[in-house]
Structure formats: structure tokens, C-alpha cells
Scaffold this motif. Sequence first.
Motif, PDB file in Angstrom:
ATOM      1  N   ALA A 139       0.859  -1.191   0.000  1.00  0.00           N
ATOM      2  CA  ALA A 139       0.000   0.000   0.000  1.00  0.00           C
ATOM      3  C   ALA A 139       0.893   1.238   0.000  1.00  0.00           C
ATOM      4  O   ALA A 139       0.695   2.167  -0.795  1.00  0.00           O
ATOM      5  N   ASN A 140       1.879   1.234   0.890  1.00  0.00           N
ATOM      6  CA  ASN A 140       2.792   2.365   0.934  1.00  0.00           C
ATOM      7  C   ASN A 140       3.971   2.154  -0.027  1.00  0.00           C
ATOM      8  O   ASN A 140       4.327   3.057  -0.787  1.00  0.00           O
ATOM      9  N   ASP A 141       4.552   0.951   0.026  1.00  0.00           N
ATOM     10  CA  ASP A 141       5.736   0.653  -0.789  1.00  0.00           C
ATOM     11  C   ASP A 141       5.327   0.322  -2.218  1.00  0.00           C
ATOM     12  O   ASP A 141       5.240  -0.845  -2.608  1.00  0.00           O
ATOM     13  N   GLY A 142       5.081   1.388  -2.957  1.00  0.00           N
ATOM     14  CA  GLY A 142       4.661   1.258  -4.340  1.00  0.00           C
ATOM     15  C   GLY A 142       3.428   2.104  -4.592  1.00  0.00           C
ATOM     16  O   GLY A 142       3.503   3.175  -5.192  1.00  0.00           O
ATOM     17  N   ALA A 143       2.291   1.651  -4.042  1.00  0.00           N
ATOM     18  CA  ALA A 143       1.008   2.271  -4.432  1.00  0.00           C
ATOM     19  C   ALA A 143       0.889   3.735  -4.007  1.00  0.00           C
ATOM     20  O   ALA A 143       0.253   4.536  -4.705  1.00  0.00           O
ATOM     21  N   SER A 144       1.515   4.128  -2.876  1.00  0.00           N
ATOM     22  CA  SER A 144       1.322   5.506  -2.387  1.00  0.00           C
ATOM     23  C   SER A 144       1.878   6.545  -3.363  1.00  0.00           C
ATOM     24  O   SER A 144       1.200   7.529  -3.691  1.00  0.00           O
ATOM     25  N   GLY A 145       3.092   6.332  -3.827  1.00  0.00           N
ATOM     26  CA  GLY A 145       3.704   7.295  -4.755  1.00  0.00           C
ATOM     27  C   GLY A 145       2.912   7.392  -6.049  1.00  0.00           C
ATOM     28  O   GLY A 145       2.669   8.488  -6.576  1.00  0.00           O
ATOM     29  N   VAL A 146       2.470   6.241  -6.540  1.00  0.00           N
ATOM     30  CA  VAL A 146       1.679   6.206  -7.772  1.00  0.00           C
ATOM     31  C   VAL A 146       0.336   6.910  -7.562  1.00  0.00           C
ATOM     32  O   VAL A 146      -0.127   7.669  -8.425  1.00  0.00           O
ATOM     33  N   GLY A 147      -0.280   6.697  -6.391  1.00  0.00           N
ATOM     34  CA  GLY A 147      -1.554   7.346  -6.092  1.00  0.00           C
ATOM     35  C   GLY A 147      -1.436   8.857  -6.073  1.00  0.00           C
ATOM     36  O   GLY A 147      -2.293   9.569  -6.626  1.00  0.00           O
ATOM     37  N   VAL A 148      -0.374   9.368  -5.462  1.00  0.00           N
ATOM     38  CA  VAL A 148      -0.141  10.818  -5.439  1.00  0.00           C
ATOM     39  C   VAL A 148       0.068  11.335  -6.867  1.00  0.00           C
ATOM     40  O   VAL A 148      -0.498  12.361  -7.260  1.00  0.00           O
ATOM     41  N   LEU A 149       0.841  10.612  -7.652  1.00  0.00           N
ATOM     42  CA  LEU A 149       1.119  11.068  -9.031  1.00  0.00           C
ATOM     43  C   LEU A 149      -0.133  11.013  -9.901  1.00  0.00           C
ATOM     44  O   LEU A 149      -0.324  11.860 -10.779  1.00  0.00           O
ATOM     45  N   LEU A 150      -1.004  10.025  -9.670  1.00  0.00           N
ATOM     46  CA  LEU A 150      -2.256   9.978 -10.442  1.00  0.00           C
ATOM     47  C   LEU A 150      -3.144  11.174 -10.117  1.00  0.00           C
ATOM     48  O   LEU A 150      -3.757  11.768 -11.015  1.00  0.00           O
ATOM     49  N   GLU A 151      -3.201  11.558  -8.846  1.00  0.00           N
ATOM     50  CA  GLU A 151      -4.010  12.741  -8.494  1.00  0.00           C
ATOM     51  C   GLU A 151      -3.370  13.999  -9.084  1.00  0.00           C
ATOM     52  O   GLU A 151      -4.078  14.904  -9.546  1.00  0.00           O
ATOM     53  N   MET A 152      -2.061  14.054  -9.118  1.00  0.00           N
ATOM     54  CA  MET A 152      -1.399  15.197  -9.766  1.00  0.00           C
ATOM     55  C   MET A 152      -1.733  15.215 -11.255  1.00  0.00           C
ATOM     56  O   MET A 152      -1.990  16.277 -11.836  1.00  0.00           O
ATOM     57  N   ALA A 153      -1.745  14.037 -11.872  1.00  0.00           N
ATOM     58  CA  ALA A 153      -2.080  13.933 -13.299  1.00  0.00           C
ATOM     59  C   ALA A 153      -3.491  14.460 -13.554  1.00  0.00           C
ATOM     60  O   ALA A 153      -3.745  15.169 -14.534  1.00  0.00           O
ATOM     61  N   ARG A 154      -4.401  14.139 -12.649  1.00  0.00           N
ATOM     62  CA  ARG A 154      -5.780  14.629 -12.782  1.00  0.00           C
ATOM     63  C   ARG A 154      -5.798  16.158 -12.751  1.00  0.00           C
ATOM     64  O   ARG A 154      -6.530  16.799 -13.507  1.00  0.00           O
ATOM     65  N   GLN A 155      -4.959  16.733 -11.925  1.00  0.00           N
ATOM     66  CA  GLN A 155      -4.877  18.198 -11.855  1.00  0.00           C
ATOM     67  C   GLN A 155      -4.187  18.784 -13.096  1.00  0.00           C
ATOM     68  O   GLN A 155      -4.580  19.841 -13.582  1.00  0.00           O
ATOM     69  N   PHE A 156      -3.176  18.089 -13.604  1.00  0.00           N
ATOM     70  CA  PHE A 156      -2.493  18.567 -14.820  1.00  0.00           C
ATOM     71  C   PHE A 156      -3.472  18.622 -15.986  1.00  0.00           C
ATOM     72  O   PHE A 156      -3.396  19.480 -16.851  1.00  0.00           O
ATOM     73  N   LEU A 213       9.024   9.500  -5.713  1.00  0.00           N
ATOM     74  CA  LEU A 213       8.182   9.345  -4.523  1.00  0.00           C
ATOM     75  C   LEU A 213       8.198   7.887  -4.124  1.00  0.00           C
ATOM     76  O   LEU A 213       7.815   7.019  -4.913  1.00  0.00           O
ATOM     77  N   ASP A 214       8.638   7.602  -2.905  1.00  0.00           N
ATOM     78  CA  ASP A 214       8.714   6.216  -2.447  1.00  0.00           C
ATOM     79  C   ASP A 214       8.273   6.155  -0.982  1.00  0.00           C
ATOM     80  O   ASP A 214       8.923   6.754  -0.117  1.00  0.00           O
ATOM     81  N   MET A 215       7.197   5.468  -0.750  1.00  0.00           N
ATOM     82  CA  MET A 215       6.635   5.334   0.606  1.00  0.00           C
ATOM     83  C   MET A 215       6.264   6.713   1.161  1.00  0.00           C
ATOM     84  O   MET A 215       6.859   7.204   2.121  1.00  0.00           O
ATOM     85  N   VAL A 216       5.282   7.321   0.520  1.00  0.00           N
ATOM     86  CA  VAL A 216       4.884   8.688   0.854  1.00  0.00           C
ATOM     87  C   VAL A 216       3.474   8.751   1.455  1.00  0.00           C
ATOM     88  O   VAL A 216       2.823   9.788   1.391  1.00  0.00           O
ATOM     89  N   GLY A 217       3.012   7.644   2.061  1.00  0.00           N
ATOM     90  CA  GLY A 217       1.630   7.654   2.557  1.00  0.00           C
ATOM     91  C   GLY A 217       1.439   7.223   3.995  1.00  0.00           C
ATOM     92  O   GLY A 217       0.311   7.212   4.489  1.00  0.00           O
ATOM     93  N   ALA A 218       2.493   6.862   4.718  1.00  0.00           N
ATOM     94  CA  ALA A 218       2.302   6.327   6.071  1.00  0.00           C
ATOM     95  C   ALA A 218       1.900   7.429   7.047  1.00  0.00           C
ATOM     96  O   ALA A 218       2.307   8.577   6.892  1.00  0.00           O
ATOM     97  N   PRO A 219       1.101   7.062   8.059  1.00  0.00           N
ATOM     98  CA  PRO A 219       0.720   8.064   9.068  1.00  0.00           C
ATOM     99  C   PRO A 219       1.978   8.611   9.750  1.00  0.00           C
ATOM    100  O   PRO A 219       2.858   7.844  10.140  1.00  0.00           O
ATOM    101  N   GLY A 220       2.084   9.933   9.846  1.00  0.00           N
ATOM    102  CA  GLY A 220       3.221  10.558  10.524  1.00  0.00           C
ATOM    103  C   GLY A 220       4.567  10.311   9.861  1.00  0.00           C
ATOM    104  O   GLY A 220       5.607  10.358  10.532  1.00  0.00           O
ATOM    105  N   ALA A 221       4.567  10.062   8.569  1.00  0.00           N
ATOM    106  CA  ALA A 221       5.832   9.765   7.864  1.00  0.00           C
ATOM    107  C   ALA A 221       6.808  10.937   7.978  1.00  0.00           C
ATOM    108  O   ALA A 221       6.398  12.104   8.032  1.00  0.00           O
ATOM    109  N   THR A 222       8.089  10.619   8.011  1.00  0.00           N
ATOM    110  CA  THR A 222       9.122  11.662   8.042  1.00  0.00           C
ATOM    111  C   THR A 222      10.017  11.502   6.823  1.00  0.00           C
ATOM    112  O   THR A 222      10.536  10.417   6.557  1.00  0.00           O
ATOM    113  N   PHE A 223      10.158  12.595   6.086  1.00  0.00           N
ATOM    114  CA  PHE A 223      11.021  12.613   4.909  1.00  0.00           C
ATOM    115  C   PHE A 223      12.242  13.462   5.232  1.00  0.00           C
ATOM    116  O   PHE A 223      12.132  14.671   5.419  1.00  0.00           O
TER     117      PHE A 223
END
Length: 323
Positions: A139-156, A213-223
Motif C-alpha cells: 500500500a505504501n511501498d509502491g502504491a502511495s507514490g503512484v496514487g499521489v502522481l495519479l491525483e497530480m495527473a488529474r490536476q495537470f 516518490l517512495d513510501m509517501v503515505g504512512a501516518p506521521g511519515a518523516t522525509f
Amino acid sequence: MKKLFILLFIVSVSGACRKAPATVQAETKPVQVPAFNSDSAYAYVKAQVDFGPRVPNTAEHKKCAVYLADKLRAFGAAVTEQRATLKAFDGTKLDAVNIIGVYNPDAQRRVLLFAHWDSRPWCDQDADPANHKKPVLGANDGASGVGVLLEMARQFNARKPDVGVDIIFFDAEDYGAPEGVPGNTEDSWCLGTQYWCASPHVPGYQARYGILLDMVGAPGATFYKEQISMYYAPNIVEKVWSVAQKLGFGNYFVNEQGGGVTDDHVYVNKLLQIPSIDIIHYNSNSGHGFGDYWHTVNDNMDNIDKNTLYAVGTTLLNVVYSE
Ligand code: AHN
Ligand code: ZN
């Protein structure tokens, strides 16, 4: 002579006039940034996870590839599905596909946004050895980054940015050899990216910079500012982190250096010399440096928080629309 003098005067004055407001405009230019919808990003993460683990050579993986390419097309991108048979560390031939969505194909100034879309075949970091042979749901390792990019694509699609944008969902990132297994090298990871770097969808492909973007969806994530990103693209790290601070996301985008991670951005930096950074959840308290869920059976939808997706997506929309 007098005429020439007057002419020169007019030219220099008009030049000065043109320059002054341009500088002021650059400082105060009201940048219209679309709002990132985290409900929508969350739904795109869940849609991937609902297929099951997206391990190369499985039916779930094939179905998800169709979903992702269709989504990018629906969001107005010109889509290339770059297929390749990639050889894993153990000799397995992986039926892989990098999914590429292009906005403003003719723009010279381009930004590359990427994430891996495959999930790992083994939960080899799970506390229970009985889980080591099970695939990661990712969910996080893979799908989260893609999910964020798909929503960005919708905005583009809703409002074209000034720059060209290339979104790439890389395959076969997470088929790297487990620890202690023969073939355990850095290059056993990131196979889809290594392939694309050797054969980009556009010959001689270049971009101003890249953001992974890699693992960008966990609660309280720190980058944290990842070391390899800081080596190859310090100004891009500073740009992204400072935008995040200004937007009030300093709890996520921590203003400190973290560890170095072998990830897709390494190859884009080394093989194509495109300065690229990795936004990745880093946790110095765990032995491996990642979140506790990493490569375990716990990387499921409970490991996804809309607030984290929002912080990342909003920051990146601000970065792109300010170009
Ligand atoms: C290594 O463990 C060598 N790289 C981690 C890259 C990665 C795996 N990102 C997500 N999964
Ligand atoms: Zn992984």
C-alpha cells in the motif's frame, strides 16, 4: 548624430522599463496552484491495492498495469507502455512494463516525476519467518507514490502547467535479492528504471530535474534529506523542502539530512545525469532505516494516511506550478 542619440536613449529606457516590472513580477507573481484532493489520491492507492500484490509475472500485476495506463490516458497524458523482459538476480525473467505519461510533449523545460508501481514478492523483513515467502501488499511501498502522481495527473489535465511534465511508473524496482542470498547487489533493485535509463522513451531524453516518490503515505511519515539526493541534486532538495516548510508541512519534510538509499533516483542521476531526488519515508529508529511496516505483511491500507498524501501532493503541485 542627434537622431541616433535619441534612438539609443529610447532603446535603453524601454529596455530598463521592460526589466524592472519583470523582476517585481517574478517576486510577486501569483501562482495559481490547483488543490490536491487527498480523497482522490487515497482512492487511487486503494484501487491498486485492491488488485492484490502487484508482483511481476502475476495476473494482478498485469491487471494493475492496464488500470494505470488507462488512468493516465483518462487524465489526458500521452501514454507509452514500455515493455521489457528483465532478468532478476535469480535468473527469473520478469515481464515488466514501465508506464509513462507525458504532458506538454513539445516543452523544452521538463520535470520528471516517478514512482515504482510493482510490489515486492517477499515479506522478508517480517518478524514472523512464516511470512517471508508471502508477497508484500505494498500500500505504501509502491502504491502511495503512484496514487499521489495519479491525483497530480488529474490536476495537470484540469489545468496544464507551463512546463512539460513526464510521469513514469517504473516496474520491477522491488525484486531485489533478499539479504544473504547470492546476487544480493544494489543493481538487483530498480530493474525497470535501469532499463529505461538505457532506452528512454524519447532518445536523448532530458529533464531539468527528477523527483521520486517512495513510501509517501504512512501516518506521521518523516522525509529527511536523503544523502544521494543531496550529492546529485542539493538545490532540488532545498527547493522541495523549502516549499514544504512554507506550506506548513515541516513535520513531514524534516529539515535534516537522513541516510542514503539505493532507489530509482540513483540510476536517473548516474546514467542520465538528470539531477534527481528521493522523497522517502526514513526512520532512523528502525534497524533498516525504513518504517516498521517495510517489506512486511503490515504494508496494507491501514498504513495509508490521507494527511501524508496531502502534504506530499500539495508540496509537489506547488513545485510544478511554480516552474
Ligand atoms: C534497498 O533496500 C537496497 N533499497 C530500498 C529501495 C526500496 C525498496 N524502496 C522501496 N522498496
Ligand atoms: Zn520495497
